[in-house]
Design a protein around this motif. Structure first.
Motif, short mmCIF file in Angstrom:
data_model
loop_
_atom_site.label_atom_id
_atom_site.label_comp_id
_atom_site.label_asym_id
_atom_site.label_seq_id
_atom_site.Cartn_x
_atom_site.Cartn_y
_atom_site.Cartn_z
N VAL A 25 0.85 -1.19 0.00
CA VAL A 25 0.00 0.00 0.00
C VAL A 25 0.88 1.24 0.00
O VAL A 25 1.83 1.34 0.79
CB VAL A 25 -0.91 0.01 1.25
CG1 VAL A 25 -1.68 1.33 1.36
CG2 VAL A 25 -1.88 -1.17 1.21
N VAL A 26 0.56 2.18 -0.87
CA VAL A 26 1.24 3.47 -0.88
C VAL A 26 0.32 4.49 -0.23
O VAL A 26 -0.86 4.60 -0.58
CB VAL A 26 1.61 3.91 -2.31
CG1 VAL A 26 2.14 5.34 -2.33
CG2 VAL A 26 2.65 2.96 -2.90
N SER A 27 0.86 5.22 0.75
CA SER A 27 0.14 6.31 1.39
C SER A 27 0.70 7.61 0.82
O SER A 27 1.86 7.94 1.02
CB SER A 27 0.36 6.28 2.91
OG SER A 27 -0.16 7.45 3.49
N THR A 28 -0.15 8.32 0.08
CA THR A 28 0.30 9.56 -0.55
C THR A 28 -0.83 10.58 -0.58
O THR A 28 -2.01 10.23 -0.50
CB THR A 28 0.82 9.31 -1.98
OG1 THR A 28 1.41 10.50 -2.49
CG2 THR A 28 -0.29 8.82 -2.91
N THR A 80 -2.82 4.75 8.04
CA THR A 80 -2.97 3.70 7.03
C THR A 80 -3.64 2.46 7.62
O THR A 80 -4.60 1.93 7.05
CB THR A 80 -1.60 3.34 6.42
OG1 THR A 80 -1.03 4.52 5.84
CG2 THR A 80 -1.73 2.26 5.36
N LEU A 81 -3.13 2.01 8.77
CA LEU A 81 -3.73 0.83 9.41
C LEU A 81 -5.19 1.08 9.78
O LEU A 81 -6.04 0.20 9.59
CB LEU A 81 -2.93 0.44 10.65
CG LEU A 81 -1.56 -0.17 10.40
CD1 LEU A 81 -0.85 -0.43 11.72
CD2 LEU A 81 -1.67 -1.45 9.58
N ASP A 124 -10.12 -4.57 6.36
CA ASP A 124 -8.86 -5.23 6.00
C ASP A 124 -7.85 -5.03 7.12
O ASP A 124 -7.26 -3.97 7.26
CB ASP A 124 -8.35 -4.65 4.68
CG ASP A 124 -7.37 -5.55 3.97
OD1 ASP A 124 -7.20 -6.71 4.39
OD2 ASP A 124 -6.75 -5.09 2.99
N ARG A 125 -7.65 -6.07 7.93
CA ARG A 125 -6.77 -5.97 9.10
C ARG A 125 -5.49 -6.78 8.90
O ARG A 125 -5.50 -7.82 8.25
CB ARG A 125 -7.50 -6.46 10.34
CG ARG A 125 -8.69 -5.62 10.68
CD ARG A 125 -9.37 -6.11 11.95
NE ARG A 125 -10.54 -5.33 12.25
CZ ARG A 125 -10.53 -4.15 12.84
NH1 ARG A 125 -9.41 -3.61 13.22
NH2 ARG A 125 -11.66 -3.50 13.07
N TYR A 126 -4.41 -6.28 9.48
CA TYR A 126 -3.11 -6.93 9.35
C TYR A 126 -2.48 -7.13 10.72
O TYR A 126 -2.74 -6.37 11.65
CB TYR A 126 -2.19 -6.08 8.46
CG TYR A 126 -2.69 -6.05 7.04
CD1 TYR A 126 -2.32 -7.04 6.14
CD2 TYR A 126 -3.59 -5.09 6.63
CE1 TYR A 126 -2.82 -7.06 4.85
CE2 TYR A 126 -4.10 -5.09 5.34
CZ TYR A 126 -3.71 -6.08 4.47
OH TYR A 126 -4.22 -6.10 3.19
N ASP A 127 -1.64 -8.15 10.80
CA ASP A 127 -0.93 -8.45 12.04
C ASP A 127 0.44 -7.78 12.08
O ASP A 127 0.95 -7.47 13.15
CB ASP A 127 -0.74 -9.97 12.17
CG ASP A 127 -2.07 -10.70 12.13
OD1 ASP A 127 -2.90 -10.46 13.03
OD2 ASP A 127 -2.29 -11.49 11.19
#
Length: 133
Positions: free
Chosen positions: A51-54, A92-93, A101-104
């Motif tokens: 993922v790009v945060s811009t 972002t998270l 959409d969750r990530y560890d």
């Protein structure tokens, strides 16, 4: 995914660079600077999503063209000289989680560090989860 954990790579790339304007989209050895980090994130076995945060539409367009996801545009307040990386990562998270959409694990891939090796990304993830391979 590594050891049953979902992994997102986040590439923070704001448009307002002052030292070298437009640096994230300038060509470096035949491709935009940001494309190196995108390609490394995509090639890493342990990373599920890049993922790009811009805050910048050109960076978003280039990022998508090279295979990254740009699911939102970063708020202006997080695209200043004083905005911190941790605030950008938390945003972002939170934005991903709000979309279900969750990530560890989060891997930070700075676009200004294109000389990392994919094997180093995967090796760091294996160490993090205690995989001795």
């Amino acid at each position: 995914m590594i050891d049953g954990k979902r992994v997102v790579a986040v590439i923070p790339a704001r448009g307002g660079s002052k030292g070298l304007p437009r640096k994230n989209v300038l060509p470096v050895h035949g491709r935009p600077l940001i494309a190196w980090s995108i390609a490394q994130g995509i090639a890493a076995e342990g990373i599920d999503r890049v993922v790009v945060s811009t805050d910048d539409s050109e960076i978003a367009e280039v990022s998508r063209a090279w295979g990254a996801d740009v699911p939102f545009m970063r708020p202006t307040a997080l695209a200043t000289d004083t905005a911190t990386s941790i605030d950008v990562l938390m945003h972002t998270l939170d934005a991903l989680a709000a979309a279900g959409d969750r990530y560890d694990i989060l891997v930070l891939l700075e676009p200004t560090s294109p000389l990392r090796e994919v094997a180093d990304i995967d090796g760091a993830l294996r160490k993090l989860v205690g995989d001795s391979r």
